[in-house]
Design a protein around this motif. Structure first.
Motif, PDB file in Angstrom:
ATOM      1  N   ASP A  11       2.996   3.927 -10.552  1.00  0.00           N
ATOM      2  CA  ASP A  11       3.682   2.658 -10.310  1.00  0.00           C
ATOM      3  C   ASP A  11       3.271   2.089  -8.954  1.00  0.00           C
ATOM      4  N   GLY A  12       3.267   2.949  -7.927  1.00  0.00           N
ATOM      5  CA  GLY A  12       2.844   2.511  -6.601  1.00  0.00           C
ATOM      6  C   GLY A  12       1.367   2.198  -6.546  1.00  0.00           C
ATOM      7  N   PHE A  13       0.562   2.970  -7.260  1.00  0.00           N
ATOM      8  CA  PHE A  13      -0.886   2.747  -7.315  1.00  0.00           C
ATOM      9  C   PHE A  13      -1.169   1.358  -7.903  1.00  0.00           C
ATOM     10  N   ARG A  14      -0.526   1.054  -9.025  1.00  0.00           N
ATOM     11  CA  ARG A  14      -0.730  -0.252  -9.659  1.00  0.00           C
ATOM     12  C   ARG A  14      -0.168  -1.385  -8.809  1.00  0.00           C
ATOM     13  N   ARG A  15       0.976  -1.146  -8.171  1.00  0.00           N
ATOM     14  CA  ARG A  15       1.570  -2.180  -7.328  1.00  0.00           C
ATOM     15  C   ARG A  15       0.646  -2.521  -6.167  1.00  0.00           C
ATOM     16  N   THR A  16      -0.003  -1.520  -5.606  1.00  0.00           N
ATOM     17  CA  THR A  16      -0.956  -1.754  -4.521  1.00  0.00           C
ATOM     18  C   THR A  16      -2.065  -2.699  -4.974  1.00  0.00           C
ATOM     19  N   ILE A  17      -2.623  -2.452  -6.139  1.00  0.00           N
ATOM     20  CA  ILE A  17      -3.698  -3.305  -6.652  1.00  0.00           C
ATOM     21  C   ILE A  17      -3.163  -4.662  -7.089  1.00  0.00           C
ATOM     22  N   ASP A  18      -2.001  -4.678  -7.707  1.00  0.00           N
ATOM     23  CA  ASP A  18      -1.439  -5.944  -8.180  1.00  0.00           C
ATOM     24  C   ASP A  18      -1.191  -6.921  -7.037  1.00  0.00           C
ATOM     25  N   SER A  54       0.830  -1.201   0.000  1.00  0.00           N
ATOM     26  CA  SER A  54       0.000   0.000   0.000  1.00  0.00           C
ATOM     27  C   SER A  54       0.866   1.253   0.000  1.00  0.00           C
ATOM     28  N   ASP A  55       0.570   2.151  -0.922  1.00  0.00           N
ATOM     29  CA  ASP A  55       1.096   3.510  -0.898  1.00  0.00           C
ATOM     30  C   ASP A  55      -0.057   4.447  -0.586  1.00  0.00           C
ATOM     31  N   ARG A  56       0.252   5.569   0.034  1.00  0.00           N
ATOM     32  CA  ARG A  56      -0.809   6.513   0.393  1.00  0.00           C
ATOM     33  C   ARG A  56      -0.483   7.900  -0.158  1.00  0.00           C
ATOM     34  N   GLU A  57      -1.277   8.300  -1.137  1.00  0.00           N
ATOM     35  CA  GLU A  57      -1.125   9.599  -1.784  1.00  0.00           C
ATOM     36  C   GLU A  57      -2.480  10.029  -2.328  1.00  0.00           C
ATOM     37  N   PRO A  58      -2.711  11.333  -2.520  1.00  0.00           N
ATOM     38  CA  PRO A  58      -3.930  11.752  -3.219  1.00  0.00           C
ATOM     39  C   PRO A  58      -3.968  11.119  -4.615  1.00  0.00           C
ATOM     40  N   GLN A  72      -6.630   9.371   0.587  1.00  0.00           N
ATOM     41  CA  GLN A  72      -5.252   9.093   0.179  1.00  0.00           C
ATOM     42  C   GLN A  72      -4.936   7.594   0.139  1.00  0.00           C
ATOM     43  N   CYS A  73      -5.982   6.777   0.109  1.00  0.00           N
ATOM     44  CA  CYS A  73      -5.818   5.319   0.058  1.00  0.00           C
ATOM     45  C   CYS A  73      -6.662   4.718  -1.063  1.00  0.00           C
ATOM     46  N   MET A  74      -6.833   5.435  -2.156  1.00  0.00           N
ATOM     47  CA  MET A  74      -7.779   4.971  -3.167  1.00  0.00           C
ATOM     48  C   MET A  74      -7.439   3.582  -3.690  1.00  0.00           C
ATOM     49  N   ALA A  75      -6.190   3.331  -4.041  1.00  0.00           N
ATOM     50  CA  ALA A  75      -5.839   2.024  -4.596  1.00  0.00           C
ATOM     51  C   ALA A  75      -6.106   0.917  -3.590  1.00  0.00           C
ATOM     52  N   TYR A  76      -5.747   1.140  -2.352  1.00  0.00           N
ATOM     53  CA  TYR A  76      -5.957   0.141  -1.301  1.00  0.00           C
ATOM     54  C   TYR A  76      -7.448  -0.049  -1.042  1.00  0.00           C
TER      55      TYR A  76
END
Length: 264
Positions: free
Chosen positions: A108-115, A97-101, A155-159
């Protein structure tokens, strides 16, 4: 006399080098299972967890595998069966999990969180379920979900997206696997004191935040592991599938039930 609620079973726990995954792997070994520990980082911690399991007299198999790769996960399950003979229990605990708006998030971090958090859980559940189907003796799977599935933490949309998907994944799998006596459930941990939380918070920040939770403290990884054990234990949960077990310290209680609200 040692507890053997899952005696003779083989369990795969992903994300088993630390936190909830590590505590779950050890708890299942205490209950009599041989355990395959998947991890992708924290090599020394993974070795330590395996040593703790072997000290209990159970087999421990270490598998350094990136769960976001379907081919690697399928090979991992095949390796477990070759080494330990079978697979009866699957626990998905691996997470990133990465946390950003979301508007400025590093993709890359957004996709890695979902992957890792969504696809990794799916690949593991799919491969483990197929092995259980081949064995024709039933089985149990537990997905470590999150209140993020229902609460839109900023700030946790992907997660948030990944954990929401896991709820439907598990319930759909429970429907499809029910005739084969393979049970699939989800655990919602509350805010849990794990090494992973130090990616986002200092000890002082965690201490202050814990005081504001309904129970006034964070959960321990061992408390969540006990819930996972409950759901895979055929004695306590043979009639439970397709459900979400909240182990969240009252997080979903109404706001007026929170600490300090009695003065209103």
């Amino acid at each position: 006399m040692a507890e053997t609620t899952v005696g003779g079973k083989v369990a795969l726990v992903t994300g088993a080098s630390s936190g909830i995954g590590r505590a779950t792997a050890i708890r299942l070994a205490e209950a009599g299972a041989d355990v395959a520990l998947n991890y992708f980082s924290l090599d020394e911690e993974a070795e330590s967890a395996a040593a703790a399991i072997r000290k209990l007299g159970r087999k421990a198999m270490l598998l350094r595998v990136d769960v976001s790769r379907q081919d690697a996960v399928e090979q991992m399950v095949a390796d477990i069966v070759r080494e330990l003979g079978r697979l009866d229990v699957f626990v998905s605990s691996a997470v990133y999990s990465d946390r950003e708006p979301f508007t400025t998030a590093n993709m890359d971090g957004f996709r890695r969180t979902i992957d890792v958090s969504m696809w990794g859980a799916f690949y593991g559940l799919r491969a483990a379920s197929n092995q259980m189907l081949r064995q024709k003796q039933g089985g149990a799977a537990v997905i470590v979900g999150s209140p993020h599935a229902q609460i839109a933490f900023p700030q946790c949309m992907a997660y948030n997206m990944a954990k929401a998907a896991l709820d439907q994944m598990a319930k759909t799998a429970a429907c499809e696997l029910l005739p084969e006596k393979i049970r699939v459930n989800v655990v919602y941990p509350g805010w849990t004191d794990t090494p992973g939380e130090r990616k986002f918070f200092t000890d002082e920040m965690l201490k202050k935040a814990a005081a504001q939770t309904p129970m006034g403290r964070l959960a321990t990884a061992e408390e969540i592991a006990e819930a996972v054990h409950f759901l895979v234990n055929p004695v306590t949960s043979s009639y439970i599938t397709g459900t979400v077990l909240h182990v969240d310290g009252g997080l979903f209680l109404p706001w007026w039930s929170r600490r300090g609200s009695g003065d209103l």
